[in-house]
Motif scaffolding. Structure first.
Motif, PDB file in Angstrom:
ATOM      1  N   ALA A  34       6.688 -12.754   8.161  1.00 26.49           N
ATOM      2  CA  ALA A  34       6.066 -13.956   8.725  1.00 26.49           C
ATOM      3  C   ALA A  34       6.029 -13.886  10.242  1.00 26.49           C
ATOM      4  CB  ALA A  34       6.831 -15.194   8.286  1.00 26.49           C
ATOM      5  N   GLY A  35       4.842 -14.153  10.803  1.00 26.23           N
ATOM      6  CA  GLY A  35       4.670 -14.131  12.244  1.00 26.23           C
ATOM      7  C   GLY A  35       4.439 -12.759  12.833  1.00 26.23           C
ATOM      8  N   ARG A  36       4.525 -11.716  12.018  1.00 20.31           N
ATOM      9  CA  ARG A  36       4.319 -10.350  12.518  1.00 20.31           C
ATOM     10  C   ARG A  36       2.833 -10.030  12.572  1.00 20.31           C
ATOM     11  NH1 ARG A  36       9.020  -7.397  11.852  1.00 20.31           N
ATOM     12  NH2 ARG A  36       8.045  -5.944  13.354  1.00 20.31           N
ATOM     13  N   LYS A  37       2.475  -9.126  13.485  1.00 17.96           N
ATOM     14  CA  LYS A  37       1.074  -8.780  13.732  1.00 17.96           C
ATOM     15  C   LYS A  37       0.945  -7.260  13.662  1.00 17.96           C
ATOM     16  CE  LYS A  37       1.036 -12.771  16.832  1.00 17.96           C
ATOM     17  NZ  LYS A  37       0.369 -13.684  15.893  1.00 17.96           N
ATOM     18  N   ALA A  38       0.166  -6.790  12.675  1.00 16.72           N
ATOM     19  CA  ALA A  38       0.151  -5.363  12.347  1.00 16.72           C
ATOM     20  C   ALA A  38      -1.240  -4.757  12.431  1.00 16.72           C
ATOM     21  CB  ALA A  38       0.712  -5.151  10.947  1.00 16.72           C
ATOM     22  N   ILE A  39      -1.272  -3.504  12.886  1.00 15.26           N
ATOM     23  CA  ILE A  39      -2.461  -2.661  12.783  1.00 15.26           C
ATOM     24  C   ILE A  39      -2.192  -1.644  11.688  1.00 15.26           C
ATOM     25  CG2 ILE A  39      -3.895  -0.915  13.908  1.00 15.26           C
ATOM     26  CD1 ILE A  39      -3.159  -2.170  16.606  1.00 15.26           C
ATOM     27  N   VAL A  40      -3.152  -1.472  10.777  1.00 14.18           N
ATOM     28  CA  VAL A  40      -3.059  -0.437   9.746  1.00 14.18           C
ATOM     29  C   VAL A  40      -4.344   0.376   9.784  1.00 14.18           C
ATOM     30  CG1 VAL A  40      -2.753   0.079   7.304  1.00 14.18           C
ATOM     31  CG2 VAL A  40      -1.620  -1.926   8.288  1.00 14.18           C
ATOM     32  N   THR A  41      -4.243   1.658  10.099  1.00  8.76           N
ATOM     33  CA  THR A  41      -5.438   2.501  10.121  1.00  8.76           C
ATOM     34  C   THR A  41      -5.669   3.115   8.743  1.00  8.76           C
ATOM     35  OG1 THR A  41      -4.320   4.570  10.776  1.00  8.76           O
ATOM     36  CG2 THR A  41      -4.975   3.048  12.540  1.00  8.76           C
ATOM     37  N   GLY A  42      -6.924   3.489   8.501  1.00  9.65           N
ATOM     38  CA  GLY A  42      -7.280   4.000   7.180  1.00  9.65           C
ATOM     39  C   GLY A  42      -7.044   2.968   6.107  1.00  9.65           C
ATOM     40  N   ALA A  43      -7.318   1.695   6.434  1.00  2.45           N
ATOM     41  CA  ALA A  43      -6.943   0.580   5.560  1.00  2.45           C
ATOM     42  C   ALA A  43      -8.005   0.227   4.533  1.00  2.45           C
ATOM     43  CB  ALA A  43      -6.625  -0.651   6.410  1.00  2.45           C
TER      44      ALA A  43
ATOM     45  N   GLY B 163      -7.004   3.538  -0.739  1.00  5.05           N
ATOM     46  CA  GLY B 163      -5.823   4.358  -0.923  1.00  5.05           C
ATOM     47  C   GLY B 163      -4.545   3.767  -0.358  1.00  5.05           C
ATOM     48  N   ILE B 164      -3.745   4.613   0.275  1.00  5.70           N
ATOM     49  CA  ILE B 164      -2.444   4.208   0.793  1.00  5.70           C
ATOM     50  C   ILE B 164      -2.586   3.133   1.860  1.00  5.70           C
ATOM     51  CG2 ILE B 164      -0.438   5.002   2.123  1.00  5.70           C
ATOM     52  CD1 ILE B 164      -0.739   7.720   0.696  1.00  5.70           C
ATOM     53  N   GLY B 165      -3.542   3.278   2.764  1.00 11.32           N
ATOM     54  CA  GLY B 165      -3.718   2.285   3.821  1.00 11.32           C
ATOM     55  C   GLY B 165      -4.069   0.917   3.281  1.00 11.32           C
ATOM     56  N   GLU B 166      -4.924   0.874   2.279  1.00 11.66           N
ATOM     57  CA  GLU B 166      -5.273  -0.401   1.645  1.00 11.66           C
ATOM     58  C   GLU B 166      -4.048  -1.036   1.006  1.00 11.66           C
ATOM     59  OE1 GLU B 166      -7.914  -2.188  -2.091  1.00 11.66           O
ATOM     60  OE2 GLU B 166      -8.349  -0.169  -1.328  1.00 11.66           O
ATOM     61  N   ALA B 167      -3.264  -0.234   0.288  1.00  9.69           N
ATOM     62  CA  ALA B 167      -2.075  -0.774  -0.383  1.00  9.69           C
ATOM     63  C   ALA B 167      -1.067  -1.307   0.630  1.00  9.69           C
ATOM     64  CB  ALA B 167      -1.436   0.317  -1.240  1.00  9.69           C
ATOM     65  N   ILE B 168      -0.899  -0.608   1.741  1.00 10.27           N
ATOM     66  CA  ILE B 168       0.023  -1.074   2.782  1.00 10.27           C
ATOM     67  C   ILE B 168      -0.470  -2.376   3.389  1.00 10.27           C
ATOM     68  CG2 ILE B 168       0.888  -0.568   5.108  1.00 10.27           C
ATOM     69  CD1 ILE B 168       1.119   2.362   4.245  1.00 10.27           C
ATOM     70  N   ALA B 169      -1.747  -2.449   3.701  1.00 16.92           N
ATOM     71  CA  ALA B 169      -2.300  -3.666   4.291  1.00 16.92           C
ATOM     72  C   ALA B 169      -2.114  -4.857   3.357  1.00 16.92           C
ATOM     73  CB  ALA B 169      -3.780  -3.466   4.617  1.00 16.92           C
ATOM     74  N   ARG B 170      -2.384  -4.671   2.082  1.00 19.53           N
ATOM     75  CA  ARG B 170      -2.219  -5.761   1.117  1.00 19.53           C
ATOM     76  C   ARG B 170      -0.747  -6.175   1.014  1.00 19.53           C
ATOM     77  NH1 ARG B 170      -6.614  -6.686  -2.261  1.00 19.53           N
ATOM     78  NH2 ARG B 170      -8.294  -5.127  -2.183  1.00 19.53           N
ATOM     79  N   GLN B 171       0.156  -5.199   1.014  1.00 17.38           N
ATOM     80  CA  GLN B 171       1.584  -5.493   0.897  1.00 17.38           C
ATOM     81  C   GLN B 171       2.076  -6.270   2.119  1.00 17.38           C
ATOM     82  OE1 GLN B 171       2.938  -4.375  -1.926  1.00 17.38           O
ATOM     83  NE2 GLN B 171       5.100  -4.764  -1.697  1.00 17.38           N
ATOM     84  N   PHE B 172       1.665  -5.840   3.305  1.00 15.61           N
ATOM     85  CA  PHE B 172       2.070  -6.521   4.529  1.00 15.61           C
ATOM     86  C   PHE B 172       1.532  -7.948   4.569  1.00 15.61           C
ATOM     87  CE2 PHE B 172       2.839  -2.689   7.585  1.00 15.61           C
ATOM     88  CZ  PHE B 172       3.721  -2.135   6.663  1.00 15.61           C
TER      89      PHE B 172
ATOM     90  N   GLY C 228      -4.067 -15.015   3.227  1.00 17.67           N
ATOM     91  CA  GLY C 228      -3.627 -14.229   4.368  1.00 17.67           C
ATOM     92  C   GLY C 228      -4.656 -14.200   5.483  1.00 17.67           C
ATOM     93  N   THR C 229      -4.294 -13.544   6.574  1.00 14.47           N
ATOM     94  CA  THR C 229      -5.185 -13.418   7.729  1.00 14.47           C
ATOM     95  C   THR C 229      -5.437 -11.944   8.003  1.00 14.47           C
ATOM     96  OG1 THR C 229      -4.253 -15.423   8.698  1.00 14.47           O
ATOM     97  CG2 THR C 229      -5.526 -13.991  10.158  1.00 14.47           C
ATOM     98  N   ALA C 230      -6.708 -11.556   7.992  1.00 13.45           N
ATOM     99  CA  ALA C 230      -7.070 -10.156   8.192  1.00 13.45           C
ATOM    100  C   ALA C 230      -8.311 -10.052   9.059  1.00 13.45           C
ATOM    101  CB  ALA C 230      -7.309  -9.467   6.851  1.00 13.45           C
ATOM    102  N   HIS C 231      -8.321  -9.064   9.936  1.00 11.59           N
ATOM    103  CA  HIS C 231      -9.458  -8.768  10.806  1.00 11.59           C
ATOM    104  C   HIS C 231      -9.882  -7.322  10.566  1.00 11.59           C
ATOM    105  CE1 HIS C 231      -7.975 -12.307  13.062  1.00 11.59           C
ATOM    106  NE2 HIS C 231      -6.792 -11.736  12.958  1.00 11.59           N
TER     107      HIS C 231
END
Length: 264
Positions: free
Chosen positions: A9-18, A21-30, A59-62
């Motif tokens: 909560a309150g964290r702000k993340a960049i995920v490349t290759g999102a 595959g793996i990047g999508e799964a990480i973005a969804r999990q975060f 969630g919030t995604a850009h």
């Protein structure tokens, strides 16, 4: 694993290759754990799909298009992400180029292209993110590397060399940036059933059988099997873990064998 909706909560993340595959799964999990996400990839179509799903779940995604082989675009990605979210305190470098070919068949330009995306792109991403990460008490970077960086595998020399460089970079940055309060870790997946692997297995069904059964813990590693440990590593639960190379391969490297001896 049930995700704690306030874990990030309150964290702000960049995920490349999102976008897949793996990047999508990480973005969804975060996002499920409460983080605001900037999804990055070269093309926007898949990103918009993932972002729409995250928003539908509350969630919030850009979405930001960026080529990891272009240092200027990578730097701009970080600054745009910081502007969109009001800061950045988690960076996941996941996008990668493969370049599979025997070394003798690989041109210097092809070699350099893989290193440019995988190594130089990651370095540029993390260096651009440093001022933002160091401004946050829990700033952290996560590099998605590979077990290919641990040993030689025929036909994957350029890719493996880039991942070996990332393994070293992980520990070097952990040592250099720890004083700034930044943790740096890497995940080294074994074979993962991503859309790219699924396509390879469709073309050569022997790949599916070989990789699925080569590890002591049988069965495919899925993108979610990487995303869950990724969530742990960027969370406060791992606040004293830095410079770690986390292998996730079902025990494949523990038995010192690979599954690339496949018939044509």
């Amino acid at each position: 694993m049930t995700v704690n909706e306030t874990m990030l909560a309150g964290r702000k993340a960049i995920v490349t290759g999102a976008g897949k595959g793996i990047g999508e799964a990480i973005a969804r999990q975060f996002a499920a754990a409460g983080a605001e996400i900037v999804l990055a990839a070269r093309t926007g179509g898949d990103l918009e799909r993932v972002a729409a799903d995250i928003r539908a779940e509350g969630g919030t995604a850009h979405c930001v298009s960026a080529d990891m082989g272009d240092v200027g675009q990578v730097t701009a990605l970080v600054e745009q992400a910081a502007a969109l979210m009001g800061g950045v305190d988690i960076v996941v470098s996941n996008a990668a180029a493969t370049g599979n070919a025997p070394i003798l068949d690989l041109s210097v330009d092809e070699w350099n292209a893989v290193q440019q995306v995988n190594v130089t792109g990651t370095l540029a991403l993390l260096k651009a993110a440093f001022p933002h990460l160091s401004a946050h008490p829990a700033g952290t970077a996560l590099i998605i590397s590979s077990i290919r960086g641990l040993s030689g595998t025929p036909g994957t020399g350029a890719y493996g060399a880039s991942k070996a460089a990332l393994n070293h970079l992980t520990r070097t940055l952990a040592a250099e940036w720890g004083a700034a309060g930044i943790r740096v870790n890497a995940i080294l997946p074994g074979p993962v059933f991503t859309p790219l692997m699924e396509e390879s297995a469709r073309i050569n069904p022997k790949i599916r059988e070989a990789y699925e059964n080569c590890s002591p813990v049988a069965g495919w590693c899925l993108p979610e099997d990487i995303a869950r440990p990724a969530l742990f590593l960027v969370s406060d639960a791992a606040r004293k873990i830095s410079g770690n190379l986390m292998i996730i391969d079902g025990g494949l490297t523990a038995i010192n064998q690979d599954c690339l001896l496949l018939a044509d």
